[in-house]
Write a protein that holds these residues in place. Sequence first.
Motif, PDB file in Angstrom:
ATOM      1  N   GLU A 156       2.924   7.574  -8.623  1.00  0.00           N
ATOM      2  CA  GLU A 156       2.757   8.506  -7.648  1.00  0.00           C
ATOM      3  C   GLU A 156       3.882   8.513  -6.472  1.00  0.00           C
ATOM      4  O   GLU A 156       4.585   7.360  -6.570  1.00  0.00           O
ATOM      5  CB  GLU A 156       1.461   8.422  -6.917  1.00  0.00           C
ATOM      6  CG  GLU A 156       0.373   8.620  -7.799  1.00  0.00           C
ATOM      7  CD  GLU A 156      -1.205   8.465  -6.835  1.00  0.00           C
ATOM      8  OE1 GLU A 156      -0.982   7.978  -5.853  1.00  0.00           O
ATOM      9  OE2 GLU A 156      -2.097   8.630  -7.748  1.00  0.00           O
ATOM     10  N   ASP A 216       0.854  -1.367  -0.021  1.00  0.00           N
ATOM     11  CA  ASP A 216       0.096   0.137  -0.044  1.00  0.00           C
ATOM     12  C   ASP A 216       0.898   1.339   0.177  1.00  0.00           C
ATOM     13  O   ASP A 216       0.390   2.293  -0.451  1.00  0.00           O
ATOM     14  CB  ASP A 216      -0.958   0.174   1.067  1.00  0.00           C
ATOM     15  CG  ASP A 216      -1.968   1.173   1.450  1.00  0.00           C
ATOM     16  OD1 ASP A 216      -2.178   1.681  -0.043  1.00  0.00           O
ATOM     17  OD2 ASP A 216      -2.447   1.561   2.270  1.00  0.00           O
ATOM     18  N   GLY A 217       2.071   1.180   0.543  1.00  0.00           N
ATOM     19  CA  GLY A 217       2.885   2.390   0.773  1.00  0.00           C
ATOM     20  C   GLY A 217       3.907   2.438  -0.251  1.00  0.00           C
ATOM     21  O   GLY A 217       4.202   3.708  -0.284  1.00  0.00           O
ATOM     22  N   ASP A 276       4.163   6.602  -0.151  1.00  0.00           N
ATOM     23  CA  ASP A 276       3.371   7.043   1.040  1.00  0.00           C
ATOM     24  C   ASP A 276       4.477   7.082   2.194  1.00  0.00           C
ATOM     25  O   ASP A 276       4.798   5.991   2.866  1.00  0.00           O
ATOM     26  CB  ASP A 276       2.153   6.124   1.535  1.00  0.00           C
ATOM     27  CG  ASP A 276       1.338   6.813   2.472  1.00  0.00           C
ATOM     28  OD1 ASP A 276       1.731   7.749   3.125  1.00  0.00           O
ATOM     29  OD2 ASP A 276       0.414   6.058   2.870  1.00  0.00           O
ATOM     30  N   PRO A 320       1.839   2.910  -4.902  1.00  0.00           N
ATOM     31  CA  PRO A 320       2.115   4.219  -5.494  1.00  0.00           C
ATOM     32  C   PRO A 320       2.996   4.235  -6.698  1.00  0.00           C
ATOM     33  O   PRO A 320       3.009   4.928  -7.695  1.00  0.00           O
ATOM     34  CB  PRO A 320       2.574   4.822  -4.434  1.00  0.00           C
ATOM     35  CG  PRO A 320       2.196   4.425  -2.965  1.00  0.00           C
ATOM     36  CD  PRO A 320       1.845   3.009  -3.598  1.00  0.00           C
ATOM     37  N   ASP A 336       3.892   7.949   5.364  1.00  0.00           N
ATOM     38  CA  ASP A 336       3.379   7.376   6.779  1.00  0.00           C
ATOM     39  C   ASP A 336       3.311   5.781   6.805  1.00  0.00           C
ATOM     40  O   ASP A 336       3.588   5.267   7.819  1.00  0.00           O
ATOM     41  CB  ASP A 336       1.894   7.883   6.840  1.00  0.00           C
ATOM     42  CG  ASP A 336       1.886   9.355   6.717  1.00  0.00           C
ATOM     43  OD1 ASP A 336       2.908   9.805   7.497  1.00  0.00           O
ATOM     44  OD2 ASP A 336       0.933  10.081   6.525  1.00  0.00           O
TER      45      ASP A 336
END
Length: 263
Positions: free
Chosen positions: A111, A101-102, A114, A106, A116
């Motif tokens: 992108e 997810d991080g 992440d 992306p 966080d």
Amino acid sequence: MRVNEREKNGLETLTLSDSAMAQLYRGELGRSDKWRTRLDTTTNWALTTTAAVISFGFASPTSPHVTFLVGIWMVISFLLIEARRYRYYDLWNRRVRLLEDGYWAPILRHEPVDPDALRELAAEMSRPQIHLSLFSAISTRLNRAYGPILIVLLLSWFVKVYSHPVPPTSFRAFVERAHVGPVSGGVVMGIIGMISLLAAYLFVSSYFVRAPLGELRPRRRTRRSALLESFYRPYAVRRPRRSRPPQATRPPAGTPPLTPPPN
């Protein structure tokens, strides 16, 4: 490896590379898959025990109903063992989800990563700790596998006590028939009832609490489509609709064409 920069204290700040993240992802995915295999092993033990207990319990009318109680006790023991293993599986699967997810998602979307999620992953790696509670793990495994197994064993025990050798004439006779040695039938029925109520509470509560990070959930659908597809397409996934490009609207008939203003 990219060019490293030096901090004020003289130590080098190493930058992340795609190859290093790929190796990290491969290692965490291997750990998660290993613990997932251990979960399947415990579930196979429970299924084998249930099949053996039912086959032996109904093989003869003189077979004692204690066999089903021993089977229920063994399945509950397997459930507790699997709940402990599931807590460790959730730990490693949580890292995999943070990486996907991080970092990887992306990158696939072109992108920036992440920060966080990567910061949370770094905290997990520096100080690993179990996030999932024991009751949450038990309720999740009851929802996934052990709920139907316990229901089959409880119904088999009830049928065995009621029908063998002959059906009882009253409810008191049914309770007295459920005794196990010096333990009266009322105590045995009370223990079975408490186990059934606790298992039912944990099973139902698993539908209302938030699922662990690594659990997969179906996409949200409308009530009508979810009800219909649950019968003929239990694994159906609604495809996302593609957004159409806006079409140029034509001016109504009789409208004079727009002309640019004079300079």
